[in-house]
Design a protein around this motif. Structure first.
Motif: not given
Length: 147
Positions: A45-50
């Motif tokens: 949620a904080e840093a969505p991956p590619e």
């Protein structure tokens, strides 16, 4: 003569070092698709991956979210207490898969939904993957199982 032995020894050491570096590089190249990193729902949620990145997600199957669609499509959410990530899976779920139980899924995060290609569930009433326990402890929602 003594200088020739020393020179030969240095050459052997250099060739061995180069061979070691090449072998390590080849092993890393061969394993690049087989290494899947673990992420908790809060981290996603904080840093969505590619969308092209394949990784593992783990947490608890959120209560009230397990919906079996037509055919083998299953939808549910995974939570670690801090965030909830929707998951879709096409296939047969493990027998022990149920709500409020630990699970780990392998797949990719596409358009806000984790599309799982593999789902693993706990194998007895006390087992939970180490990564899931660590993520739940970070969120402050982990409870030690009763003996």
């Amino acid at each position: 003569m003594k200088n020739l032995k020393k020179q030969r020894r240095i050459q052997v050491i250099i060739v061995a070092a180069v061979a070691l570096v090449v072998a390590t590089g080849l092993i890393g190249y061969a394993m690049r698709d087989g290494i899947n990193f673990f992420r908790a729902p809060s981290q996603i949620a904080e840093a969505p991956p590619e969308a092209s990145e394949v990784f593992r997600i783990g947490g608890l199957v959120e209560e009230g979210t397990l919906v079996r669609g037509q055919g083998e499509v299953v939808r549910f959410s995974v939570t670690d207490g801090g965030a909830s990530i929707p998951v879709t899976y096409t296939g047969v779920l493990p027998d022990l898969f149920e709500e409020n139980q630990g699970m780990i899924g392998t797949g990719s995060y596409v358009n806000g939904v984790f599309e799982a290609t593999e789902i693993l569930a706990k194998h007895d009433e006390t087992y939970m993957p180490k990564e899931v326990v660590d993520a739940l402890k970070e969120q402050g929602v982990y409870q030690e199982p009763e003996s």
